[in-house]
Design a protein around this motif. Structure first.
Motif, PDB file in Angstrom:
ATOM      1  N   GLU B 325       0.836  -1.203   0.000  1.00 21.33           N
ATOM      2  CA  GLU B 325       0.000   0.000   0.000  1.00 21.33           C
ATOM      3  C   GLU B 325       0.874   1.257   0.000  1.00 21.33           C
ATOM      4  O   GLU B 325       0.589   2.228  -0.706  1.00 21.33           O
ATOM      5  N   LEU B 329       1.428   4.444  -2.602  1.00 15.97           N
ATOM      6  CA  LEU B 329       1.438   5.861  -2.208  1.00 15.97           C
ATOM      7  C   LEU B 329       2.670   6.560  -2.780  1.00 15.97           C
ATOM      8  O   LEU B 329       2.584   7.694  -3.267  1.00 15.97           O
ATOM      9  N   GLU B 463       5.212  25.082   0.382  1.00 15.98           N
ATOM     10  CA  GLU B 463       4.289  24.302   1.205  1.00 15.98           C
ATOM     11  C   GLU B 463       3.211  23.640   0.352  1.00 15.98           C
ATOM     12  O   GLU B 463       2.542  24.304  -0.449  1.00 15.98           O
ATOM     13  N   TYR B 464       3.070  22.344   0.517  1.00  8.99           N
ATOM     14  CA  TYR B 464       2.012  21.608  -0.186  1.00  8.99           C
ATOM     15  C   TYR B 464       1.636  20.420   0.674  1.00  8.99           C
ATOM     16  O   TYR B 464       2.365  20.052   1.597  1.00  8.99           O
ATOM     17  N   VAL B 465       0.519  19.833   0.345  1.00 11.07           N
ATOM     18  CA  VAL B 465       0.087  18.655   1.085  1.00 11.07           C
ATOM     19  C   VAL B 465       0.188  17.447   0.171  1.00 11.07           C
ATOM     20  O   VAL B 465      -0.494  17.362  -0.847  1.00 11.07           O
ATOM     21  N   LEU B 466       1.061  16.558   0.538  1.00  9.24           N
ATOM     22  CA  LEU B 466       1.189  15.317  -0.220  1.00  9.24           C
ATOM     23  C   LEU B 466      -0.036  14.476   0.086  1.00  9.24           C
ATOM     24  O   LEU B 466      -0.438  14.357   1.247  1.00  9.24           O
ATOM     25  N   THR B 467      -0.626  13.904  -0.945  1.00  9.77           N
ATOM     26  CA  THR B 467      -1.783  13.047  -0.698  1.00  9.77           C
ATOM     27  C   THR B 467      -1.758  11.829  -1.609  1.00  9.77           C
ATOM     28  O   THR B 467      -1.224  11.880  -2.709  1.00  9.77           O
ATOM     29  N   GLY B 468      -2.311  10.751  -1.110  1.00 17.08           N
ATOM     30  CA  GLY B 468      -2.456   9.544  -1.919  1.00 17.08           C
ATOM     31  C   GLY B 468      -3.728   9.570  -2.746  1.00 17.08           C
ATOM     32  O   GLY B 468      -3.990   8.662  -3.524  1.00 17.08           O
ATOM     33  N   LEU B 469      -4.511  10.609  -2.544  1.00 24.87           N
ATOM     34  CA  LEU B 469      -5.692  10.761  -3.389  1.00 24.87           C
ATOM     35  C   LEU B 469      -5.273  11.303  -4.745  1.00 24.87           C
ATOM     36  O   LEU B 469      -4.224  11.945  -4.873  1.00 24.87           O
ATOM     37  N   VAL B 477      -6.616  17.701  -3.804  1.00 22.73           N
ATOM     38  CA  VAL B 477      -7.448  16.532  -4.064  1.00 22.73           C
ATOM     39  C   VAL B 477      -8.339  16.832  -5.270  1.00 22.73           C
ATOM     40  O   VAL B 477      -8.976  17.887  -5.328  1.00 22.73           O
ATOM     41  N   TYR B 479     -11.339  16.466  -7.847  1.00 17.96           N
ATOM     42  CA  TYR B 479     -12.712  16.004  -7.976  1.00 17.96           C
ATOM     43  C   TYR B 479     -13.188  16.078  -9.423  1.00 17.96           C
ATOM     44  O   TYR B 479     -14.282  15.670  -9.733  1.00 17.96           O
TER      45      TYR B 479
END
Lengths: 317, 635
Positions: B325, B329, B463-469, B477, B479
């Motif tokens: 998993e 990611l 600055e950023y947000v790492l996401t698995g989405l 994220v 959509y």
């Protein structure tokens, strides 16, 4: 010099951070969700501590509360369900300069990630770990969580949750090398803020269980606690933060507690009625794993090259 | 000295030294119960040979249990050392000489086809006088059966001879055996004594002296008791060499790559790499983190990577399954990572100590969704070192996990290799903490290549947000309908770009012919040795060895078309084509063959097995001959 006290700050800071500097996108939690209060508290702490956003990392797993990093304007790691703690430990392992906040839920921490919970407490790396405990799986729409009270009707246990719930604070107090455990509620903004700020100032793994309302699925679980302040027991003394008199007035039930006393902390944590809030335990003398993981950071590239040559020569024939 | 059972030992006694047989290669095994030190004796023998300028390949014979019952067939523990005049690339076929400390462990090796008629067996004979009648009987039966198999068994009173020097002969016997082997195989006794001093350096002069005495005693014992002598003339220039196994090489590679963090969880056969790093890594400033489980190990590594210190995790089969998993990611979030996978037999717990190349498809396709990543497979111990260095660079340049697939054969094989000349540019650059360029998003994919620089915490403005989405270029994220499609395209594109930088692989042998064998990983030495043998016999056979498995090296279809038949040689399972119910349509093929068929749309055959053994050159040679006969027959 010139008779001024030496602890006066004479330099004007080059950068000053306001709340806005920590505000990411608009939070998409349900109206009335307790997560919003936690988010505000953390943003205020960042501001009050003047943490450079680029030196701050919010790490989370998966779940409603794990959206937390997206609403901060810092670095963030929104990873896998149950796994924020190993990631956070890895981030801290070689970057002592970073401030790490972890957002994890009751399913994330106490169920799928329970193994990491035990060990991250034992590593005792310097970070603030916020357990958003709403006693239910919200993002996947109303399943029983390990902290759901017996009898809570959910989509996986329509006739009511069958098993006794895990008590996260009491459980954490049983893990080896535990160094900071606190409990607070999302609806007392000042207490929430003070406890989280105390957690931030603790050098080590600061575990804060936050009772957090889910207006959609577990409104009933927290209603009574919220309506009747006498069902909370405010811990005072020891390493508990000093609260303003008007905040104290919100807690008719108070108890002085020695936060160095692990046995007393465990006894308190086991109690539901009234529910103790505040710092249950703090021991700043516990070893932090950074002392092990940061070793070698001071070596220069030249040192390392020389050492590598020596290691190669050990295999020489 | 009376050696025990009758005439054979008597014939050995007071043997006259015969003229040495000059050979260009020689295979020795020492087999014993676990814990008798056979491996240390063999490693030392190999090191001495390397110092003399011989080619060497050493492979440990490891039982799955730590303390299997004494005198059991499955408990055979020991070592094989193949010494050659020229460089040696694999464990070879049947052994020429075996020293066995009991007869039961020999059965275990016979089952694995380790010996041939004529193999010289020097067998401990104390069992003939064992107080237990069943042991005496087993010993007698074994002697008869071994001789029926054509083994040249010489019974020797090893323990008795050893007891004259050592109180506890069981402990010292290995060094005694080392001395014997030095005498029989023409190894330099002084070099052996030096090596013993080196091996026991930490234990002090007394231990060194005692072990050296045992080596000398073994040497003199063989001078008197064994009449066979071999000479394996060294031909290699004594240039600077190091002797190590594949796991140590990979560990050194980690250090030479400049990586600072390895996170692991104990698992066989990967763990010895971590054992090595546990001692050495801190000396170059690195951290070996033993995590609470396999999942946490890769999570910790990715945390370190995210914070700018590209990290490594090392594991084997079941650990890979657990890491799946997080690997997904790393692909989705485009985090560099080096994952060294030391393959063993599967599925499930499988064969923990035995070799298999069974994880290729799992690494390639193990994640849900599309999960493009780089997969490389070192074919030699030397490559285990260099590929890890390359892997770190690729991981960062392409912002992707890179998997380095070795196996138990490379992990435990020991070989002298040229000492690498350290290059400062192998090291990772210090992490970038300069302000991030304004307006550049965290996934600033180059629309053509999919490549994008990566912000590191500490970089102001990044600055950023790492996401698995699924996410947009901004790391938000996603959509909307397009973002997932674009993200998948960008991540996949990087592999196409990398593939464009690779050179077509070189064919070993003629570029055209009747049969082309295709391999990957640790089978290189055996395949090329078998091909060389068949070519000398006049067969039009060549081989090709792949190092890059994802992306595939270019030009394969063109190379394959110049051969009448293309067949992979692999250590993973495939249905035999003539097995019951198996048809060309439902036949399950070996893993590389499956990939290559899809990759080239050509009818690529496979020959593979899962005996848990490295494939010996002799077996491949036999398969080449079978296929050549079939091709000649027009089949």
């Amino acid at each position: 010099m010139f008779g001024l006290p030496t602890d006066w700050e004479l330099d004007v800071p080059e950068r000053y951070f306001t709340l806005e500097d920590y505000e990411g996108g608009t939070a998409r939690w349900c109206p009335g969700c307790g997560d919003l209060a936690v988010l505000t508290a953390v943003q205020r702490i960042c501001r009050d501590e003047q943490l450079p956003p680029e030196k701050t990392v919010c790490v989370s797993g998966i779940g409603c509360s794990s959206r937390f990093p997206h609403y901060m304007k810092t670095y963030g790691f929104h990873g896998l369900h149950g796994r924020p703690l190993p990631v956070a430990c890895g981030i801290k392992s070689r970057r002592p300069d970073l401030h790490v906040f972890v957002a994890t839920g009751d399913g994330d921490c106490c169920s799928i990630g329970a193994g990491h919970w035990v060990h991250a407490v034992r590593y005792n790396m310097n970070m603030v770990v916020m357990l958003f405990d709403n006693a239910v799986y919200g993002l996947t729409k109303n399943q029983t969580s390990p902290t759901s009270p017996i009898g809570l009707s959910t989509n996986t246990h329509p006739k009511g949750a069958w098993l006794p719930p895990i008590n996260p604070a009491a459980t954490t107090l049983g893990f080896a090398n535990v160094s900071f455990v606190a409990q607070t509620v999302d609806w007392h903004a000042a207490h929430l803020y003070s406890v989280l700020r105390a957690a931030y100032h603790h050098r080590g793994f600061s575990f804060v269980r936050i009772l957090q309302r889910c207006p959609t699925y577990t409104a009933g679980v927290f209603d009574e606690l919220q309506k009747d302040p006498s069902r909370l027991l405010l811990l005072t003394g020891g390493d508990n933060p000093e609260l303003e008199p008007d905040v104290l007035r919100g807690f008719p039930q108070r108890q002085a507690h020695d936060t160095r006393d692990l046995v007393a902390a465990r006894n308190l944590a086991d109690q539901d009625e009234p529910l103790p809030v505040g710092v249950l335990f703090r021991d700043p003398s516990r070893p932090c794993y950074e002392e092990f993981t940061n070793a070698g950071l001071d070596l220069t590239a030249a040192d390392r090259l020389k050492a590598l040559e020596r290691e190669l020569d050990k295999f020489a024939v | 000295m009376s050696g025990g059972q009758g005439g054979v030992a008597a014939a050995t006694a007071r043997a006259k030294r015969s003229e040495p047989r000059v050979v260009d290669e020689h295979i020795v095994e020492i087999v014993s119960d676990s814990g008798e030190g056979a491996q240390k004796a063999g490693q030392t023998y190999g090191a001495v040979s390397a110092k003399m300028g011989n080619g060497v390949w050493t492979v440990e014979i490891i039982p799955a249990e730590i303390k299997p019952p004494a005198r059991s067939r499955a408990g055979a523990s020991g070592i094989r050392v193949r010494v050659g005049s020229k460089p040696v690339t694999n464990m070879g076929d049947e052994a020429d000489l075996v020293v066995a400390l009991n007869e039961q462990v020999l059965y275990g090796r016979i089952e694995q086809k380790a010996y041939k008629p004529g193999t010289l067996v020097l067998l401990e004979n104390k069992w003939a006088q064992d107080p237990r009648p069943e042991v005496r009987q087993q010993y007698g039966t074994a002697l008869r059966e071994f001789r029926e198999l054509g083994l040249d068994v010489r019974e020797l009173p090893l323990e008795e001879a050893c007891q004259r020097i050592s109180q506890d002969a069981r402990v010292g016997k290995n060094m005694f055996v080392l001395g014997m082997l030095c005498c029989i195989c023409g190894r330099d006794l002084n070099k052996a004594l030096d090596e013993v001093a080196f091996v026991f350096a930490k234990k002090g002069d007394k231990v060194i002296g005692h072990n050296q005495e045992l080596v000398r005693a073994g040497f003199h014992f063989a001078e008197e008791q064994v009449d066979l002598r071999y000479r394996i003339p060294p031909t290699l220039a004594p240039g600077k060499q190091i002797v190590l196994n594949g796991n140590q090489a990979a560990g050194l590679g980690v250090m030479a790559s400049g990586m600072e963090v390895v996170a692991m969880y104990p698992i066989t056969p990967a763990t010895s790499a971590s054992h090595y790093l546990a001692g050495a890594f801190p000396r170059v400033g690195g951290l070996l983190h033993q995590a609470e489980d396999e999942i946490a190990a890769i999570g910790f590594a990715l945390g370190a990577t995210y914070a700018g210190k590209t990290a490594c995790t090392i594991t084997s089969g079941p650990g890979l399954a657990l890491k799946t998993e997080f690997l997904g990611l790393a692909v989705m979030a485009e985090l560099p990572l080096v994952l060294v996978l030391v393959q063993r037999g599967g599925p499930s717990t499988g064969l923990p100590t035995k070799v298999e190349q069974g994880d290729l498809l799992a690494t390639l396709y193990g994640q849900p969704g599309d999960s493009p990543k780089v997969i490389v497979a070192p074919a030699t111990i030397e490559e285990c070192f260099h590929f890890v260095i390359t892997a770190r660079k690729l991981a960062e340049a392409f912002r992707t996990p890179v998997l380095v697939l070795t196996d138990a054969n490379l992990a435990t094989g020991v070989q002298p290799i040229p000492r690498p000349q350290v290059q400062p540019d192998w090291f990772a650059a210090p992490i970038d903490q300069a302000p991030w360029q304004k307006g550049v998003p965290p996934y600033d994919w180059d629309a053509d290549t999919g490549l994008a620089p990566r912000p590191i915490p500490g970089q102001r403005g990044g600055e950023y947000v790492l996401t698995g989405l699924a996410h947009t270029r901004q790391g938000k994220v996603a959509y909307d309908p397009n973002s997932n499609q674009i993200g998948c395209e960008m991540r996949s594109r990087k592999l196409a770009v990398l593939q464009g930088t690779l050179r077509p692989p070189k064919v070993h042998g003629d570029p055209e012919g009747d049969l082309l064998l295709v391999g990957w990983g640790s089978t290189l030495g055996s395949i090329e040795e078998a091909v060389d043998r068949a070519r000398q016999e006049g067969h039009r056979v060549s081989s090709l060895h792949l190092r890059f498995l994802s992306p595939m090296e270019p030009g394969l279809a063109g190379i394959f078309r110049r051969f009448r038949q293309v067949c992979t040689v692999e250590i993973n399972y495939s249905d035999a084509p003539d097995a019951p119910h198996v048809t060309p349509e439902n036949r399950r093929r070996a893993q590389l063959a499956t990939l290559l068929r899809g990759h080239t749309l050509m009818d690529i055959d496979c020959w593979s097995n899962v005996y848990g053994q490295p494939i010996q050159p002799g077996m491949i040679h036999a398969e080449i001959l079978r296929r050549m006969a079939a091709l000649r027959g027009g089949v």
